[in-house]
Design an enzyme around this catalytic site. Sequence first.
Site, PDB file in Angstrom:
ATOM      1  N   GLU A   1      -4.848  75.389  90.825  1.00 24.97           N
ATOM      2  CA  GLU A   1      -5.107  75.681  92.230  1.00 24.97           C
ATOM      3  C   GLU A   1      -3.833  75.461  93.039  1.00 24.97           C
ATOM      4  O   GLU A   1      -3.861  75.453  94.254  1.00 24.97           O
ATOM      5  CB  GLU A   1      -6.250  74.827  92.761  1.00 24.97           C
ATOM      6  CG  GLU A   1      -5.996  73.330  92.612  1.00 24.97           C
ATOM      7  CD  GLU A   1      -6.761  72.551  93.658  1.00 24.97           C
ATOM      8  OE1 GLU A   1      -7.975  72.573  93.613  1.00 24.97           O
ATOM      9  OE2 GLU A   1      -6.109  71.948  94.526  1.00 24.97           O
TER      10      GLU A   1
ATOM     11  N   CYS B   1     -10.822  72.834  89.902  1.00 26.09           N
ATOM     12  CA  CYS B   1     -10.354  72.026  88.772  1.00 26.09           C
ATOM     13  C   CYS B   1     -10.769  72.566  87.406  1.00 26.09           C
ATOM     14  O   CYS B   1     -10.539  71.920  86.395  1.00 26.09           O
ATOM     15  CB  CYS B   1     -10.850  70.592  88.917  1.00 26.09           C
ATOM     16  SG  CYS B   1     -10.173  69.740  90.339  1.00 26.09           S
TER      17      CYS B   1
ATOM     18  N   HIS C   1     -14.915  65.952  83.510  1.00 32.44           N
ATOM     19  CA  HIS C   1     -13.889  66.095  84.537  1.00 32.44           C
ATOM     20  C   HIS C   1     -13.766  64.793  85.329  1.00 32.44           C
ATOM     21  O   HIS C   1     -14.756  64.124  85.596  1.00 32.44           O
ATOM     22  CB  HIS C   1     -14.211  67.270  85.477  1.00 32.44           C
ATOM     23  CG  HIS C   1     -13.291  67.330  86.651  1.00 32.44           C
ATOM     24  ND1 HIS C   1     -11.921  67.422  86.495  1.00 32.44           N
ATOM     25  CD2 HIS C   1     -13.525  67.278  87.985  1.00 32.44           C
ATOM     26  CE1 HIS C   1     -11.361  67.429  87.700  1.00 32.44           C
ATOM     27  NE2 HIS C   1     -12.302  67.339  88.619  1.00 32.44           N
TER      28      HIS C   1
END
Lengths: 388, 341
Positions: free
Chosen positions: B80, B112, B233
């Site tokens: 990103e 992400c 994550h």
Amino acid sequence: MREVAVIGIGMTEFGELWNRSFRDLVAEAGMQAILDAGIEGDEIDAMFIGGMSSGRFIGQEHVGSLAVEVAGLEDLHIPSIRVEAACASGGVAMHQGFLAVASGMYDVVVVGGAEKMTDVVGAEATNILASAADREWESFFGVTFPGLYALMARYHMQKYGTTQEQLASVAVKNHYNGSLNPKAQFKRRISVEDVLRSPMVAEPLHLLDCSPITDGAAAAVIVPLEKAKEYTDKVVKIMASAVATDTLSLHGRKSFDSIPAAYHAAQRAYKMAGVEAKDIDVAEVHDCFTIAEIMAIEDLGFVERGKGGKATEEGLTSLEGEIPVNTSGGLKSKGHPVGATGVAQINEIVMQLRGEAGERQVKDARIGLTHNVGGSGGTAVVHILGVI
Amino acid sequence: MAAIVGYGAYVPRYRIKAEEIARMWGKEASSIKSGLNIFEKSVPSMDEDTATISVEAARRAIKASKINPKEIGAIYVGSESHPYAVKPTATIVAEAIEATPELTAADYEFACKAGTAGMQNCIALVETGMIKYGMAIGADVSQAAPGDALEYAASAGGAAFIIGKEGIAKINATVSFTTDTPDFWRREGEPYPGHGERFTGEPAYFRHVMGAAKMLMERMGTSPSDYDYAVFHQPNGKFPLRVAKKLGFEKEKVEAGLLCPIIGNTYSGSTMLGLAAVLDVAKPGERIFAVSYGSGAGSDAFDITVMDSINAYPRQEIRKMLEEKVYVDYATYMKFRREFK
């Protein structure tokens, strides 16, 4: 003037209700109140809806009409009026509903209050709430509500020796009460140390001295007292409804250790109801910050001025105390959807007077009081309710 | 199914401690550390960006897997913080590792999880026979507004995975769980992302990670006890542990891949670096469960079995790499992030 009674109450769960819209909340609180009152929709003569800033929180004004549509009552073409007085919007809506019934104009009135605050991020919510202060002379210069109440707290501390621990004891008590309220935003019990360890927001107010950002709605159905028995055996009379005002700005006031509008609203309410502070069995007060509850119990005459902190610390206002305050958890723990708060307070007092407050029930509660403040005290509303 | 042929990882050596950021903003470092479970984060140097981190990770993957880069048929870089709004990072990587010109390449963005989306594409291309090897990279030099809570987490790093028919770990299955949930965003031209604060938790991270995780276990007929490692994550050090607990994975299964407490959130690199750290220590036959999360929002879940050939693979020793670090103060951090204009 006719006497007025509450025959139905309703309230949504309070909290960060991300999957529910303003519309959903209005519908749920209204429907609960109507069912509780046992009225039919087509009996409703008028509605008054308290809301502070739906225009800025969700981009929706004209909520009077919205409420009628949500209720499915559009074919009745009844008056439905939105009332705004910052965080006292709900209380003032209640006052307007009271007047409408007392005057003889309407018989069955639904009073509601709603706010959907979590569609915006925290900083934006803070800015929107700052519109309850004097935008030109306060908010534009950067002061926010925690800042204004922090100034009052500092003044109170300096003048009367009120301590941070005493401020914290308000939050500790209210979180305890909130832990007994299934609809409260925070049901977690906290300690004085937790409050003092929480991040500083505006000295001397820590995070846990402040009420949260909340979504929620509340409603009540009111009718003339003489007709109340037709609907329910659990009649709660509105013994007094009083609104008082003051300067919009804090700096315009003559004193900072009190909310003069609340004092004056209380005096009028006591006179109207023919009772004194010592007659109140249970009270819901506007604890947007812990200092606000300390000033509230002083303004209401529950304690001498300057003694509110100590009295709270000593348990005077706890559930088992002499005058239980904020049995619902208050704004601090139950949550503070600004426009709904005044009506939510009515909900709690009605539950207490009916003996329906469950684990947080105050024994033999006969007379209850609500204290709802707009902004830093530009508007204050006091209602006194009693069982007959 | 396809397999992981090799992997490479890179995290800049600079670190800033939570205390140093907290000091700057008058916050209590202890409450940040206990609240976020982040003690320090990686900081890219002045000459590091998503392209350099991607190239570094890609080179390490090529070197370790000993494949001919000319046989790579696809490169996807998920990030990103691509250095260009228009002009691919993936072509820079392709040129640097000498994979050009006979390949397809593209940049991905999905907050992400763009890196794992690239992995899924490579798996598909390998399985259909369109390519022999594909390379998926997740890398970021993520942005955070000075003073924002994100500043304690937003860090830099990345990992590259080479996907082929056979390799060191077999990919048994992958599924995704995607909805339109605006929990975190950055509009074109804006320097820092905005976020929905606590909204980034329950309705965003937890709903999607758990949604993908349950979907995968249902499809495979497995339960947490069938896996030896789990990687989730890591937007902070708390969420992956909490989601593991909710799903029923023991804390010990998460720890090998949990890097956030010591390097922060490397965004597109996060899940892939965690998976790489697990491959550093995993033994043949062990089974890995990995779920990425990208705001906006979606999760990709992977069921992976480690193969015998991993014993011959030169492990990356990511934990060792992370020990080589240099602490910087807040002013240096600002300089490295080019915040002084």
